[in-house]
Design a protein around this motif. Sequence first.
Motif, PDB file in Angstrom:
ATOM      1  N   LEU A 487       0.836  -1.205   0.000  1.00 49.49           N
ATOM      2  CA  LEU A 487       0.000   0.000   0.000  1.00 49.49           C
ATOM      3  C   LEU A 487       0.867   1.250   0.000  1.00 49.49           C
ATOM      4  O   LEU A 487       0.660   2.180  -0.803  1.00 49.49           O
ATOM      5  CB  LEU A 487      -0.929  -0.023   1.216  1.00 49.49           C
ATOM      6  N   ILE A 488       1.839   1.296   0.893  1.00 47.46           N
ATOM      7  CA  ILE A 488       2.729   2.457   0.966  1.00 47.46           C
ATOM      8  C   ILE A 488       3.512   2.623  -0.337  1.00 47.46           C
ATOM      9  O   ILE A 488       3.628   3.724  -0.884  1.00 47.46           O
ATOM     10  CB  ILE A 488       3.700   2.306   2.152  1.00 47.46           C
ATOM     11  N   THR A 489       4.042   1.517  -0.860  1.00 44.54           N
ATOM     12  CA  THR A 489       4.857   1.572  -2.070  1.00 44.54           C
ATOM     13  C   THR A 489       4.067   2.088  -3.253  1.00 44.54           C
ATOM     14  O   THR A 489       4.486   3.019  -3.948  1.00 44.54           O
ATOM     15  CB  THR A 489       5.411   0.168  -2.387  1.00 44.54           C
ATOM     16  N   VAL A 490       2.906   1.479  -3.499  1.00 43.45           N
ATOM     17  CA  VAL A 490       2.106   1.859  -4.663  1.00 43.45           C
ATOM     18  C   VAL A 490       1.575   3.280  -4.521  1.00 43.45           C
ATOM     19  O   VAL A 490       1.607   4.072  -5.474  1.00 43.45           O
ATOM     20  CB  VAL A 490       0.956   0.856  -4.863  1.00 43.45           C
ATOM     21  N   ALA A 491       1.090   3.621  -3.324  1.00 45.12           N
ATOM     22  CA  ALA A 491       0.520   4.958  -3.126  1.00 45.12           C
ATOM     23  C   ALA A 491       1.563   6.043  -3.331  1.00 45.12           C
ATOM     24  O   ALA A 491       1.317   7.040  -4.025  1.00 45.12           O
ATOM     25  CB  ALA A 491      -0.099   5.061  -1.733  1.00 45.12           C
ATOM     26  N   LEU A 492       2.753   5.870  -2.740  1.00 49.19           N
ATOM     27  CA  LEU A 492       3.796   6.877  -2.899  1.00 49.19           C
ATOM     28  C   LEU A 492       4.299   6.939  -4.341  1.00 49.19           C
ATOM     29  O   LEU A 492       4.430   8.024  -4.921  1.00 49.19           O
ATOM     30  CB  LEU A 492       4.961   6.576  -1.958  1.00 49.19           C
ATOM     31  N   ALA A 493       4.585   5.782  -4.922  1.00 51.27           N
ATOM     32  CA  ALA A 493       5.130   5.773  -6.279  1.00 51.27           C
ATOM     33  C   ALA A 493       4.149   6.382  -7.270  1.00 51.27           C
ATOM     34  O   ALA A 493       4.515   7.236  -8.093  1.00 51.27           O
ATOM     35  CB  ALA A 493       5.489   4.344  -6.685  1.00 51.27           C
ATOM     36  N   ALA A 494       2.888   5.955  -7.208  1.00 49.07           N
ATOM     37  CA  ALA A 494       1.907   6.460  -8.167  1.00 49.07           C
ATOM     38  C   ALA A 494       1.563   7.923  -7.904  1.00 49.07           C
ATOM     39  O   ALA A 494       1.417   8.709  -8.850  1.00 49.07           O
ATOM     40  CB  ALA A 494       0.640   5.605  -8.100  1.00 49.07           C
ATOM     41  N   SER A 495       1.444   8.302  -6.637  1.00 48.28           N
ATOM     42  CA  SER A 495       1.077   9.690  -6.320  1.00 48.28           C
ATOM     43  C   SER A 495       2.173  10.661  -6.731  1.00 48.28           C
ATOM     44  O   SER A 495       1.908  11.673  -7.398  1.00 48.28           O
ATOM     45  CB  SER A 495       0.786   9.837  -4.831  1.00 48.28           C
ATOM     46  N   LEU A 496       3.415  10.368  -6.346  1.00 43.57           N
ATOM     47  CA  LEU A 496       4.496  11.310  -6.619  1.00 43.57           C
ATOM     48  C   LEU A 496       4.843  11.364  -8.101  1.00 43.57           C
ATOM     49  O   LEU A 496       4.918  12.431  -8.698  1.00 43.57           O
ATOM     50  CB  LEU A 496       5.724  10.949  -5.787  1.00 43.57           C
ATOM     51  N   THR A 497       5.073  10.200  -8.715  1.00 48.00           N
ATOM     52  CA  THR A 497       5.425  10.218 -10.134  1.00 48.00           C
ATOM     53  C   THR A 497       4.260  10.697 -10.987  1.00 48.00           C
ATOM     54  O   THR A 497       4.446  11.425 -11.960  1.00 48.00           O
ATOM     55  CB  THR A 497       5.872   8.821 -10.600  1.00 48.00           C
ATOM     56  N   GLY A 498       3.036  10.297 -10.614  1.00 47.22           N
ATOM     57  CA  GLY A 498       1.878  10.750 -11.367  1.00 47.22           C
ATOM     58  C   GLY A 498       1.653  12.244 -11.245  1.00 47.22           C
ATOM     59  O   GLY A 498       1.314  12.919 -12.231  1.00 47.22           O
ATOM     60  N   VAL A 756       0.648 -13.409  -3.270  1.00 48.95           N
ATOM     61  CA  VAL A 756       0.332 -12.526  -4.399  1.00 48.95           C
ATOM     62  C   VAL A 756      -1.023 -11.860  -4.186  1.00 48.95           C
ATOM     63  O   VAL A 756      -1.211 -10.677  -4.532  1.00 48.95           O
ATOM     64  CB  VAL A 756       0.364 -13.325  -5.717  1.00 48.95           C
ATOM     65  N   ALA A 757      -1.988 -12.594  -3.616  1.00 42.97           N
ATOM     66  CA  ALA A 757      -3.293 -11.991  -3.335  1.00 42.97           C
ATOM     67  C   ALA A 757      -3.157 -10.846  -2.336  1.00 42.97           C
ATOM     68  O   ALA A 757      -3.796  -9.786  -2.487  1.00 42.97           O
ATOM     69  CB  ALA A 757      -4.254 -13.052  -2.795  1.00 42.97           C
ATOM     70  N   VAL A 759      -0.513  -9.016  -1.907  1.00 41.30           N
ATOM     71  CA  VAL A 759       0.106  -7.920  -2.659  1.00 41.30           C
ATOM     72  C   VAL A 759      -0.953  -7.207  -3.495  1.00 41.30           C
ATOM     73  O   VAL A 759      -0.968  -5.973  -3.598  1.00 41.30           O
ATOM     74  CB  VAL A 759       1.237  -8.458  -3.554  1.00 41.30           C
ATOM     75  N   GLY A 760      -1.853  -7.988  -4.093  1.00 38.28           N
ATOM     76  CA  GLY A 760      -2.921  -7.370  -4.875  1.00 38.28           C
ATOM     77  C   GLY A 760      -3.815  -6.480  -4.035  1.00 38.28           C
ATOM     78  O   GLY A 760      -4.230  -5.398  -4.476  1.00 38.28           O
ATOM     79  N   VAL A 761      -4.122  -6.923  -2.815  1.00 35.65           N
ATOM     80  CA  VAL A 761      -4.933  -6.090  -1.913  1.00 35.65           C
ATOM     81  C   VAL A 761      -4.228  -4.767  -1.634  1.00 35.65           C
ATOM     82  O   VAL A 761      -4.839  -3.689  -1.696  1.00 35.65           O
ATOM     83  CB  VAL A 761      -5.213  -6.845  -0.601  1.00 35.65           C
ATOM     84  N   GLY A 762      -2.920  -4.850  -1.304  1.00 31.59           N
ATOM     85  CA  GLY A 762      -2.169  -3.617  -1.056  1.00 31.59           C
ATOM     86  C   GLY A 762      -2.109  -2.730  -2.279  1.00 31.59           C
ATOM     87  O   GLY A 762      -2.198  -1.493  -2.171  1.00 31.59           O
ATOM     88  N   ALA A 763      -1.975  -3.337  -3.471  1.00 35.81           N
ATOM     89  CA  ALA A 763      -1.908  -2.545  -4.698  1.00 35.81           C
ATOM     90  C   ALA A 763      -3.223  -1.821  -4.964  1.00 35.81           C
ATOM     91  O   ALA A 763      -3.235  -0.656  -5.391  1.00 35.81           O
ATOM     92  CB  ALA A 763      -1.543  -3.442  -5.877  1.00 35.81           C
ATOM     93  N   VAL A 764      -4.348  -2.506  -4.714  1.00 37.00           N
ATOM     94  CA  VAL A 764      -5.655  -1.868  -4.922  1.00 37.00           C
ATOM     95  C   VAL A 764      -5.841  -0.691  -3.963  1.00 37.00           C
ATOM     96  O   VAL A 764      -6.273   0.402  -4.364  1.00 37.00           O
ATOM     97  CB  VAL A 764      -6.786  -2.897  -4.751  1.00 37.00           C
ATOM     98  N   LEU A 765      -5.511  -0.898  -2.682  1.00 40.34           N
ATOM     99  CA  LEU A 765      -5.655   0.191  -1.709  1.00 40.34           C
ATOM    100  C   LEU A 765      -4.708   1.340  -2.031  1.00 40.34           C
ATOM    101  O   LEU A 765      -5.087   2.518  -1.944  1.00 40.34           O
ATOM    102  CB  LEU A 765      -5.393  -0.343  -0.300  1.00 40.34           C
ATOM    103  N   GLY A 798       3.108  -0.925 -12.874  1.00 44.14           N
ATOM    104  CA  GLY A 798       3.296  -2.323 -13.240  1.00 44.14           C
ATOM    105  C   GLY A 798       4.603  -2.880 -12.731  1.00 44.14           C
ATOM    106  O   GLY A 798       4.661  -4.016 -12.215  1.00 44.14           O
ATOM    107  N   LEU A 799       5.665  -2.076 -12.833  1.00 43.63           N
ATOM    108  CA  LEU A 799       6.973  -2.524 -12.362  1.00 43.63           C
ATOM    109  C   LEU A 799       6.979  -2.726 -10.852  1.00 43.63           C
ATOM    110  O   LEU A 799       7.493  -3.733 -10.336  1.00 43.63           O
ATOM    111  CB  LEU A 799       8.036  -1.497 -12.775  1.00 43.63           C
ATOM    112  N   VAL A 800       6.385  -1.775 -10.126  1.00 45.31           N
ATOM    113  CA  VAL A 800       6.366  -1.860  -8.663  1.00 45.31           C
ATOM    114  C   VAL A 800       5.558  -3.065  -8.196  1.00 45.31           C
ATOM    115  O   VAL A 800       5.995  -3.832  -7.323  1.00 45.31           O
ATOM    116  CB  VAL A 800       5.801  -0.554  -8.065  1.00 45.31           C
ATOM    117  N   VAL A 801       4.373  -3.246  -8.770  1.00 38.06           N
ATOM    118  CA  VAL A 801       3.519  -4.358  -8.337  1.00 38.06           C
ATOM    119  C   VAL A 801       4.160  -5.694  -8.709  1.00 38.06           C
ATOM    120  O   VAL A 801       4.141  -6.649  -7.910  1.00 38.06           O
ATOM    121  CB  VAL A 801       2.116  -4.223  -8.962  1.00 38.06           C
ATOM    122  N   ALA A 802       4.733  -5.772  -9.914  1.00 42.34           N
ATOM    123  CA  ALA A 802       5.384  -7.027 -10.313  1.00 42.34           C
ATOM    124  C   ALA A 802       6.563  -7.348  -9.404  1.00 42.34           C
ATOM    125  O   ALA A 802       6.743  -8.502  -8.985  1.00 42.34           O
ATOM    126  CB  ALA A 802       5.850  -6.922 -11.769  1.00 42.34           C
TER     127      ALA A 802
END
Length: 832
Positions: A487-498, A756-757, A759-765, A798-802
């Motif tokens: 959750l932290i990884t995806v949120a920060l990466a997507a928010s800042l780079t986006g 992996v599931a 990880v998917g939950v964290g990625a969605v959040l 995609g890179l972060v989640v993979a």
Amino acid sequence: MLMLALRGIRLRWVTFVGSFLALALGVGLIAATGLALAATFDAPERGPERFAAAPVVVRADGLLRVDTPTGTRTAPVDRPGPVPPGLAAQLASLGRTVEDRSFPADIMDPHPGQDADARVGHPWSVAAAAPYRLATGRAPAAPGEVVVTTGSGGPRLRTGDRVRVRTPAGSEARTVVGTVAGRGFEDAVFFTDDEAARISPDIDALVVYAAATAVRDALGPDSGMDVLTGHDRRRADPDPDRDARALVSVNALLGTAAGITLFVSAAVVASTFSYAVAQRRREFGLLRTAGATPGQIRRSVLAESVLVGVAASAAGTLLGAGGAPLLVRRMSEAGLAPSWFALGDPSWPLHTAFWTGVPVATAAALVSCHRAGRTAPTEALREAAVDSRVMPVSRWAAAVLVLLLGLGLPALALVTDPGDLLGRKSYITRPMILIVGCALLAPVLVRPVGRLLTWLPARLPGATGVLVRENTAAGVRRTAAVAAPVLITVALAASLTGTVATLEEARATEARTATTADFVVTPGQEGRPLAPAFLERVRDIDGAVLSASRSTAVTVLEENTALVSSEARAVDPARLAAVAKLPVTAGRLADLDDDAIVVNEEWLTTRVGDRVTVWLGDGSERSLRIAAVLATGTGDNGVYVTPRNAGGADVDRIDVEVAPGGDRRAVAAALDTAAADTGTRVATRAVWLAPTAPGPDDHTRTGLRMILGIALLSTATALANTLVMATSGRGRDLAVLRLAGATVPQVLRLVVAEAVAAVGVGAVLGGAVAAVNLLVVWGALALLGVTSAVVVPWAMLGLVVAAAALLAAGSAVLPALSALRTRPVELAGSRE
């Protein structure tokens, strides 16, 4: 209590190794960034360069002074004036004086199409003030003779060479009659004093060989001149603040990195400790059954966290001290810091990192130890590892409060000040609040999100999908602990780079919309005016409309307390309409004249027709009428005045529009011909706009990748640690599966699928948090008058989640393989 804590750490070492590594890495990153940050507080102490051997230097002070009710306010003017000739003659009566002039003097490359060697010209008599000393040849004595510095990256020049030198007076062939060793701060060409005065009549500075007190007495208090002696002579050097300015961006970058690292470290350590306590419910239940009080259990957990915190903080401090030089070197190699940037010797960042780590570990354990103290003795009798009542009332209250704060503050800013949402501090801290809110609600969100993600796998043939769905829903705390780092990884990466990509796209959209010219002409060297020879040649080009403009600045006194300067362009309003389409929100650009000004919505006074008192680039005061108001946009919509109010600025840009019926190729050929040998760059609109387009290699993105890399290192470690802890504690579950008939590969596939599931939950959040932040940025841009699409960094996501999925799978498989080495019967009957 201490012995009990030490024994608990020894017996539960797998659990505590995860917490130890997460905290040690976080402290190490804080220490490394802190040491690098401390090195940015003071620029290198450099002495005078241009006038190191001059006793006294006189030049215009370049300051605007305005009396206000609260005192005199000062601000630098955009174009400081020269030393008046009469003043120079007056000071000559005190002793010998030397007039300094600085102007472009580029040495042309003899091969066509090659860039010129950009240099600065001076009169020869001022060379002794540096001091420059002849290495070969002699001083220039006649027009056409020059002395050049050597040792730069340009062409090697020797006495006797014939070179073509381009100055504001034109391009002429000259003879090198002498050379001097370069001193590093400039590449110079020295002319005779008379020829330098002909090329550049203004006196930029005056060297006076007399007592400083006598010079000050002769000038008087209101001369507007600076009398520089000693170290103050540094202020007369070219760009004396370059070192301090170079460190500003480094300071901001490292400060941001340190803040994000602290946030990520605290979040992952809190999550790790929380799950570690949740795993020990039966142990605490047995202690309660044996007579331990809730207070004793809380003190035991707190003592364990303090011991782990001290050890991890000490290890992290050593790690940071060793990693800081590597960080500084990588920043210099990537162009994020100047080549001379180096660590100092302060130790306070190490102390700060250590004493940050210990409280972080203690604070992370406080909530966990409170939960541990509430463990009932009946927990010792639990056989099913199903989480129930995972959200106490206090956590619900905290989650709702944080989410309301995370959503309410941007909503308030959208109403009151949308531009504030586009600042770096805002778009970096905003995701953190929402991340905390989602992390607090994770135990509630995990079950529905997990069921959604496993809906299709559960309907496929086989039992794996069903088991993944049920285990994800039953082990809420385990799934939430694994999902938190993702959750932290995806949120920060997507928010800042986006956000950065969206703002870059918005600026590019603004530039494309505002500039409609077919060609844009600019100087070959940034910060210089266009060559007079070029301006003369393009005065009349058939079939084209030319709009010449000047870079300048205007300063306004806001609320009688602060002088605020704004970038401005001096334009001909009649020609501007042909080459630009500015976002006017009130008034008309056609009403701009010598008594008017065009401002943007950031100004305090924005009513068309009102008059504002401004100070122009040369410091002169004017009262101008507001003719039009521009939308704020991304902040690049500046102020417009007429050439009369340019404050002495020279033309540095020409926008060229091909007239209806004109020949585009003929206009381009005429511009290229006029630009020959003048150091002028002619670009089509597309080429000129290219640098404003989002790009992968600019310093902003490179710095962002560095910040994210530092933060994601912590989250990756936490993800691996949590999965190792979670899987290691499921030995009996895996044994039951083996006894039920599952093969080892089937068990391993189940473990991987569950990881992996999660990880998917964290990625969605995390994606939901990022979506909210990007929508806030889009809304702010829309309110500021910028119509631009939201840029979602799909490749980065995609890179972060993979990577997270691969790391999670590996971290789950290894302890599972270790557990499966034991016979299932023995493992199923083993004690916890």
